[in-house]
Enzyme design. Sequence first.
Site, PDB file in Angstrom:
ATOM      1  N   ASP A   9      26.312  84.861  65.012  1.00  0.00           N
ATOM      2  CA  ASP A   9      25.406  83.839  64.501  1.00  0.00           C
ATOM      3  C   ASP A   9      24.994  82.968  65.690  1.00  0.00           C
ATOM      4  O   ASP A   9      25.702  82.903  66.709  1.00  0.00           O
ATOM      5  CB  ASP A   9      26.130  83.011  63.436  1.00  0.00           C
ATOM      6  CG  ASP A   9      25.319  81.818  62.987  1.00  0.00           C
ATOM      7  OD1 ASP A   9      24.213  82.013  62.466  1.00  0.00           O
ATOM      8  OD2 ASP A   9      25.800  80.685  63.192  1.00  0.00           O
ATOM      9  N   ALA A  10      23.881  82.279  65.575  1.00  0.00           N
ATOM     10  CA  ALA A  10      23.377  81.494  66.713  1.00  0.00           C
ATOM     11  C   ALA A  10      23.743  80.024  66.624  1.00  0.00           C
ATOM     12  O   ALA A  10      24.553  79.511  67.408  1.00  0.00           O
ATOM     13  CB  ALA A  10      21.853  81.660  66.820  1.00  0.00           C
ATOM     14  N   TYR A  11      23.171  79.327  65.644  1.00  0.00           N
ATOM     15  CA  TYR A  11      23.269  77.870  65.591  1.00  0.00           C
ATOM     16  C   TYR A  11      24.634  77.429  65.079  1.00  0.00           C
ATOM     17  O   TYR A  11      25.046  77.775  63.979  1.00  0.00           O
ATOM     18  CB  TYR A  11      22.145  77.301  64.714  1.00  0.00           C
ATOM     19  CG  TYR A  11      20.791  77.601  65.307  1.00  0.00           C
ATOM     20  CD1 TYR A  11      20.333  76.913  66.435  1.00  0.00           C
ATOM     21  CD2 TYR A  11      19.974  78.595  64.776  1.00  0.00           C
ATOM     22  CE1 TYR A  11      19.105  77.201  67.001  1.00  0.00           C
ATOM     23  CE2 TYR A  11      18.742  78.893  65.337  1.00  0.00           C
ATOM     24  CZ  TYR A  11      18.308  78.184  66.450  1.00  0.00           C
ATOM     25  OH  TYR A  11      17.092  78.475  67.022  1.00  0.00           O
ATOM     26  N   ARG A  45      22.340  69.067  59.811  1.00  0.00           N
ATOM     27  CA  ARG A  45      22.844  70.424  59.727  1.00  0.00           C
ATOM     28  C   ARG A  45      23.118  70.844  58.285  1.00  0.00           C
ATOM     29  O   ARG A  45      22.771  71.964  57.868  1.00  0.00           O
ATOM     30  CB  ARG A  45      24.128  70.550  60.555  1.00  0.00           C
ATOM     31  CG  ARG A  45      24.778  71.929  60.508  1.00  0.00           C
ATOM     32  CD  ARG A  45      23.847  73.013  60.986  1.00  0.00           C
ATOM     33  NE  ARG A  45      24.544  74.291  61.138  1.00  0.00           N
ATOM     34  CZ  ARG A  45      23.931  75.453  61.263  1.00  0.00           C
ATOM     35  NH1 ARG A  45      22.602  75.523  61.230  1.00  0.00           N
ATOM     36  NH2 ARG A  45      24.634  76.560  61.408  1.00  0.00           N
ATOM     37  N   SER A 122      20.575  85.876  63.225  1.00  0.00           N
ATOM     38  CA  SER A 122      20.422  84.460  62.902  1.00  0.00           C
ATOM     39  C   SER A 122      19.342  84.208  61.862  1.00  0.00           C
ATOM     40  O   SER A 122      18.366  84.960  61.744  1.00  0.00           O
ATOM     41  CB  SER A 122      20.066  83.701  64.190  1.00  0.00           C
ATOM     42  OG  SER A 122      19.744  82.355  63.917  1.00  0.00           O
ATOM     43  N   ASN A 123      19.519  83.086  61.155  1.00  0.00           N
ATOM     44  CA  ASN A 123      18.463  82.570  60.294  1.00  0.00           C
ATOM     45  C   ASN A 123      17.267  82.078  61.095  1.00  0.00           C
ATOM     46  O   ASN A 123      16.178  81.896  60.548  1.00  0.00           O
ATOM     47  CB  ASN A 123      18.986  81.395  59.454  1.00  0.00           C
ATOM     48  CG  ASN A 123      19.794  81.830  58.253  1.00  0.00           C
ATOM     49  OD1 ASN A 123      19.666  82.951  57.757  1.00  0.00           O
ATOM     50  ND2 ASN A 123      20.648  80.942  57.762  1.00  0.00           N
TER      51      ASN A 123
END
Length: 237
Positions: A9-11, A45, A122-123
């Site tokens: 995942d990224a964030y 977030r 990622s989203n």
Amino acid sequence: MTIKTCVFDAYGTLFDVAAAARQAAAEPGREALAQRWPELAQHWRLKQLQYTWLRAVADAHTDFWQVTQDGLDWALEAVGLNDDDALRQRLLDLYWELGCYDEVPAMLRALKEAGFQTAILSNGSPQMLDGAVQSAGIGAVQSAGIGAVLDDVLSVESVGVFKPHRKVYDLVAERFGGGPADVLFVSSNGWDAAGAAGYGFTTVWVNRAGEPMDRLPWKPHHVLSDLTTIPDLARSA
């Protein structure tokens, strides 16, 4: 079981999502934000994620940049800073330049040197992810970002629904082949790591904040406080 591909995942996992608010709060003239930035970052977030879930179940998809802006607008109003248009724009600009966590470059480099395929899932929209990857420097070659140690960056925009929908996790096999047993999936979101475990990936929840386990039908296989030992775990899984 032999892991061939490590997917992140990224964030919040590779990129520090609180960095935009923290950096803006340290700038001259941002005294009001300096008093509230942790609260703002937390609200931002949470709303960002909530809006992805709500849009997914309502079949009302939009890209991650829109939900990022919507989440920020809610957060700014919640902390009483929604009358500062310049602050809003500054926070959005900084979100395109998020730094990665300190251990990320060395961890990704170690995975590549050990022969693993590496990717982001990622989203985030492709444009957002490109900005983040390019801004997160690795070693002395800052201009290369971390893209030099990633085989691909996969975005939910290709399937039009946010995680944890199964169509998103399907993207890994479509790109790299093999099956779920070949994949180590790493996320800072407990619900994402759990959903990916239900899909069939071996999963790691990077629980930096020491949060409780989500009450879901599935659980992550591993829980870590940061990403440092991911190469060792991938070799032993």
